[in-house]
Design an enzyme around this catalytic site. Structure first.
Site, PDB file in Angstrom:
ATOM      1  N   CYS A   1       0.828  -1.203   0.000  1.00  0.00           N
ATOM      2  CA  CYS A   1       0.000   0.000   0.000  1.00  0.00           C
ATOM      3  C   CYS A   1       0.865   1.256   0.000  1.00  0.00           C
ATOM      4  O   CYS A   1       1.790   1.332   0.788  1.00  0.00           O
ATOM      5  CB  CYS A   1      -0.899  -0.004   1.235  1.00  0.00           C
ATOM      6  SG  CYS A   1      -1.833   1.503   1.502  1.00  0.00           S
ATOM      7  N   PRO A   2       0.613   2.239  -0.821  1.00  0.00           N
ATOM      8  CA  PRO A   2      -0.546   2.367  -1.723  1.00  0.00           C
ATOM      9  C   PRO A   2      -0.237   1.971  -3.174  1.00  0.00           C
ATOM     10  O   PRO A   2      -1.044   2.218  -4.042  1.00  0.00           O
ATOM     11  CB  PRO A   2      -0.807   3.876  -1.671  1.00  0.00           C
ATOM     12  CG  PRO A   2       0.583   4.460  -1.616  1.00  0.00           C
ATOM     13  CD  PRO A   2       1.400   3.484  -0.790  1.00  0.00           C
TER      14      PRO A   2
END
Lengths: 208, 81
Positions: B18-19
């Site tokens: 993430c992200p």
């Protein structure tokens, strides 16, 4: 009280009262065609207004004030993700948050070993010389092992996606930074009023 | 959630967390034409929820399918409009 109010719209006498439409603008000899044209015109105006209101373009403003490694991540992760959602994103960096945008400093953001209850050491030891560097090294190793993006990478993808990374001018001057110290694409020459103006129009406002 | 589709392009974000899976998916979708389908291969378990959430909130994309293969997560996204 001699004023004659008999033909005012507010009169209690129902038969004499004018409808609100009459009070605005509607001569009695208006034709059906003219009315139809006016209705059509109003419909167009309504459609325009609905299009403007129904615009689902969301926007977010984050104020980023901290320059430690752990505090640099949340604003940049949220900003780059929101940009992937198609949102209009501004991150306003001020005080130590400026270090995140600083070309040299952003490569060496530190983790503080002191005052962090999650650190596996008491503050008395954490405050010894070299402990911040050690904690930072450990964290950087974890970041690399986990495949977590670096701060540099997040800045790059954020700028690529059109995130407006802003550096507060007052704190640039206060910290004695130069506008050329920052990554290419960073907006300088902005202040609190710019941030507030964007926040007033934004759907999401965050202070980190 | 299984539909008939042909994969146009594959994006490999294995090892990234993430992200990045979402950010790179968005970037890859931007490079496709309407109705083309992107396959995203990730190892980030959060990508199951994140890519679904992104597709739900983003106009111009449609999530066709997601497959949890244990160590790898596959996502199929169609560009719409």
């Amino acid at each position: 009280m001699s004023t004659d109010t008999s033909d005012s719209p507010e009169t209690a006498d129902g038969s004499e009262a004018k409808s609100p439409i009459d009070a605005v603008d509607a001569p009695e000899d208006v034709t059906a065609a003219e009315l139809a044209a006016e209705v059509e015109e109003l419909r167009e105006e309504l459609a325009e207004l609905q299009a403007a209101v129904g615009d689902d373009q969301k926007s977010m403003v984050i104020v980023s004030t901290k320059g430690t490694l752990d505090m640099a991540y949340p604003p940049l992760i949220l900003a780059s993700t929101a940009a992937a959602f198609g949102w209009d994103v501004t991150v306003f960096h001020t005080f130590w948050g400026l270090d995140i945008l600083h070309e040299e400093k952003s490569k060496n953001l530190k983790l503080s070993a002191v005052g962090n209850p999650s650190m596996p050491m008491p503050n008395a030891i954490a405050s010894l010389p070299g402990m911040d560097s050690m904690a930072t090294k450990m964290m950087n190793k974890r970041i690399a092992d986990n495949g977590t993006a670096t701060i540099e990478e997040l800045i790059e993808v954020s700028l690529d996606q059109g995130v407006d990374l802003q550096a507060c001018q007052m704190t640039i001057d206060l910290m004695d930074y130069d506008e050329n110290d920052f990554h290419d694409g960073v907006t300088t020459g902005v202040g609190a009023a710019t941030a507030l103006q964007r926040m007033a129009d934004a759907d999401v406002q965050l202070l980190v | 959630m299984s539909t008939e589709y042909t994969v146009t392009e594959t994006l490999d974000v294995k090892g990234e967390s993430c992200p990045m899976p979402v950010v790179k998916t968005k970037g890859a979708i931007d490079g496709l034409s309407d109705d083309e389908v992107l396959e995203v291969i990730a190892t980030d378990s959060g990508s199951m929820s994140d890519i679904a959430g992104w597709a739900e909130a983003t106009s111009g994309v449609e999530l066709l399918d997601q497959q949890d293969e244990g160590d790898v997560f596959k996502h199929y996204v169609r560009k719409t409009q």
